[in-house]
Motif scaffolding. Structure first.
Motif, PDB file in Angstrom:
ATOM      1  N   TRP A   1       0.830  -1.199   0.000  1.00 16.97           N
ATOM      2  CA  TRP A   1       0.000   0.000   0.000  1.00 16.97           C
ATOM      3  C   TRP A   1       0.869   1.254   0.000  1.00 16.97           C
TER       4      TRP A   1
ATOM      5  N   SER B   1       1.014   4.070  -2.956  1.00 19.06           N
ATOM      6  CA  SER B   1       0.231   5.228  -2.514  1.00 19.06           C
ATOM      7  C   SER B   1       1.104   6.451  -2.233  1.00 19.06           C
TER       8      SER B   1
ATOM      9  N   ARG C   1      -1.543   1.709  -9.134  1.00 20.02           N
ATOM     10  CA  ARG C   1      -2.098   1.547  -7.790  1.00 20.02           C
ATOM     11  C   ARG C   1      -3.404   0.751  -7.837  1.00 20.02           C
TER      12      ARG C   1
END
Length: 217
Positions: A129, A133, A203
């Motif tokens: 993540w 991100s 993503r």
């Protein structure tokens, strides 16, 4: 194995730079910002030169990343670091260089850590993540820092005439490098829009519900 060793070398280099910057700032405060380039510039240049291999990795097919976005990101750094900062000693002591190096190394420490583990089939959801991100807000900030560094360097390129070329008669042709840099600013922001779009698609591809469940399993 080769890609793992490459990512490990880059991780070690960028981790050293990142740790060095933090320790120097904690020890000397704002005084450490002015000589950031002199203390870590050599390692930074080596890491960025080594990153050119990533283009070769994609071309020969051992890395499945998209070529054009990676090419843009690498060339942006090479141009700003070697052409703008390295060629103008007056720019090397500016605070913007420290900000730019901090953003670059923060992104790269996370990216190469993720890549190393991914080569061995290990996926940690928090790291995954973070990898896909963190770049979304930090990449535009790094582009703004690059643009600011270019703007700061313009008066020095104008004064010293670095890289400006004037051919003698009969050619009557000249290249005024500050104009080249100003045009490159436009290219930089156009490229930013394209790369952000690519980062968002990556993503979505890696952090989609289905992909997260597969990596967990």
């Amino acid at each position: 194995t080769y890609l793992f060793v490459y990512d490990l070398m880059q991780f070690c280099g960028h981790s050293w730079i990142f740790t060095n910057m933090i320790i120097r700032f904690m020890s000397f405060g704002k005084d450490s910002l002015a000589d950031t380039f002199y203390s870590i510039g050599l390692v930074m240049r080596l890491c960025q030169l080594l990153s050119v291999l990533e283009i070769l990795h994609i071309l020969i097919g051992i890395d499945k990343s998209r070529l054009f976005p990676r090419f843009l990101q690498i060339t942006e750094r090479i141009i700003v670091l070697f052409v703008v900062i390295n060629s103008q000693e007056e720019v090397q002591g500016k605070y913007i260089v420290c900000v730019l190096f901090f953003l670059w190394n923060l992104l790269d420490v996370v990216r190469y850590t993720y890549n190393m583990l991914a080569r061995t089939g290990i996926y940690y959801l928090p790291l995954t993540w973070l990898n896909f991100s963190l770049c979304i807000p930090l990449y535009p900030l790094s582009v703004l820092a690059k643009a600011f560094a270019i703007c700061v360097s313009l008066p020095y390129f104008e004064s010293f005439g670095t890289y400006s070329i004037k051919l003698p008669f009969p050619f009557a042709f000249s290249i005024y490098f500050p104009y080249v840099l100003k045009m490159y600013l436009l290219v930089l922001f156009i490229g930013m829009c394209f790369i952000i779009q690519n980062l968002l698609s990556e993503r979505k591809a890696h952090l989609g519900t289905g992909n997260i469940k597969k990596k967990r399993s």
